[in-house]
Scaffold this active site. Structure first.
Site, short mmCIF file in Angstrom:
data_model
loop_
_atom_site.label_atom_id
_atom_site.label_comp_id
_atom_site.label_asym_id
_atom_site.label_seq_id
_atom_site.Cartn_x
_atom_site.Cartn_y
_atom_site.Cartn_z
N GLU A 61 0.83 -1.22 -0.02
CA GLU A 61 -0.07 -0.11 -0.01
C GLU A 61 0.87 1.34 -0.06
O GLU A 61 0.57 2.18 -0.52
CB GLU A 61 -1.00 -0.22 1.36
N TYR A 144 -6.77 6.11 4.20
CA TYR A 144 -7.02 5.01 3.31
C TYR A 144 -6.16 4.13 3.63
O TYR A 144 -6.71 2.87 3.44
CB TYR A 144 -6.50 5.53 1.87
N ASP A 162 -9.54 4.62 -3.07
CA ASP A 162 -8.47 5.03 -3.71
C ASP A 162 -9.00 5.83 -4.85
O ASP A 162 -10.27 5.73 -5.25
CB ASP A 162 -7.41 3.95 -3.87
#
Length: 316
Positions: A61, A144, A162
């Site tokens: 990520e 996020y 996203d």
């Protein structure tokens, strides 16, 4: 997460969200269609494999932010081979993280990942926490990333927004070509309203909608003939109206401070120790811009100045 119910259980959508969406679109239809498509077309990526664990998901990520999968894959594999657990990275100097980051771009992400590894080692015994709040409290972790790790690594029910997911929701549900430049409260409400109630299904939905935006409903070349929800897509049904907001310009790189910073860091990454100012001066012809870029790297903690005009990657 690999076995999904035939018809996921979904929440009722608040009336204010219904009014902003295509009335022909039912969340259950979206879930079944997109999750079914994902089961057949999902890419076999290393961070999606069970052996990746929560740390592998977290590393991916960080690396995938504003960086395509093709560039991330080789760096990711090398990173996990060298630092298979957070404690392994935490034991190294932060400059080693910057060095291993290579040319992925936005190298402050390497420092943030190193900081997160330190915190995980010190606060959580070296294990990436499963609790969303604890994830959010780690340095360098925003909403996020916390939601993505909780969802993809631990199968929890979170809205993972996203750029790809936001674009899918904007087109399929809201009926516009692009989402706003920055994530809005309305987008978050819509994402929560679309979440399946079942945790495993919600986690699968998060990954599936993200993959759909990455492979089919892309920013420049949407391929509606391959889209599993084309028949329900509000934007397509409206005739694909053009974007009405400000023009969306691609990011430039050549000649920018980012390019200069990249060249300066390349010299430092390739060096075994410190380098003199003269070696850095040779990478860019314009002295004012070069000095500004170097000062920025120092201010960001990516470069450590030493005595007598020498520089190195950070050691502490």
């Amino acid at each position: 997460m690999n076995i999904l119910p035939t018809r996921p259980t979904v929440p009722s959508m608040p009336m204010n969200e219904k009014n902003a969406t295509n009335p022909q679109t039912e969340p259950a239809v979206l879930h079944e269609s997109v999750i079914g498509w994902f089961g057949e077309h999902a890419r076999d990526l290393p961070w999606r494999r069970p052996e990746a664990g929560a740390w592998g998901v977290m590393v991916s990520e960080f690396m995938l932010q504003q960086t395509p999968v093709s560039r991330v894959l080789p760096v990711y594999e090398q990173w996990l081979a060298r630092w298979p657990r957070p404690a392994d990275l935490a034991a190294e100097a932060p400059g080693e993280a910057v060095r291993a980051w290579g040319r992925l771009g936005y190298p402050r992400r390497a420092l943030r990942l190193h900081g997160a590894a330190l915190a995980i080692t010190e606060r959580h015994g070296g294990d990436v926490p499963a609790d969303h709040g604890q994830l959010l409290s780690l340095p360098g972790i925003g909403e996020y990333t916390a939601a993505a790790v909780a969802s993809f690594a631990y199968g929890q029910r979170h809205a993972v927004l996203d750029t790809n997911v936001r674009r899918v929701f904007a087109r399929a549900v809201t009926g516009v070509q692009y989402p706003p430049t920055a994530t809005t409260a309305a987008e978050r409400r819509l994402a929560r309203a679309l979440l399946p109630e079942d945790e495993a299904t919600a986690a699968r939905w998060a990954a599936a909608s993200m993959e759909l935006g990455a492979l089919v409903c892309t920013a420049k070349n949407e391929t509606c003939l391959r889209c599993p929800i084309a028949a329900q897509c509000a934007w397509r049904l409206a005739g694909k109206p053009a974007h009405e907001g400000p023009a969306r310009r691609g990011q430039t790189y050549a000649g920018t401070d980012r390019q200069v910073r990249g060249r300066l860091l390349a010299v430092l990454r390739d060096a075994t120790g410190s380098v003199p100012q003269s070696a850095l001066d040779a990478v860019w012809h314009e002295p004012v811009q070069r000095a500004r870029a170097l000062d920025g790297l120092v201010a960001d903690g990516l470069v450590e100045p030493l005595e007598d005009g020498f520089y190195r990657l950070p050691q502490s």
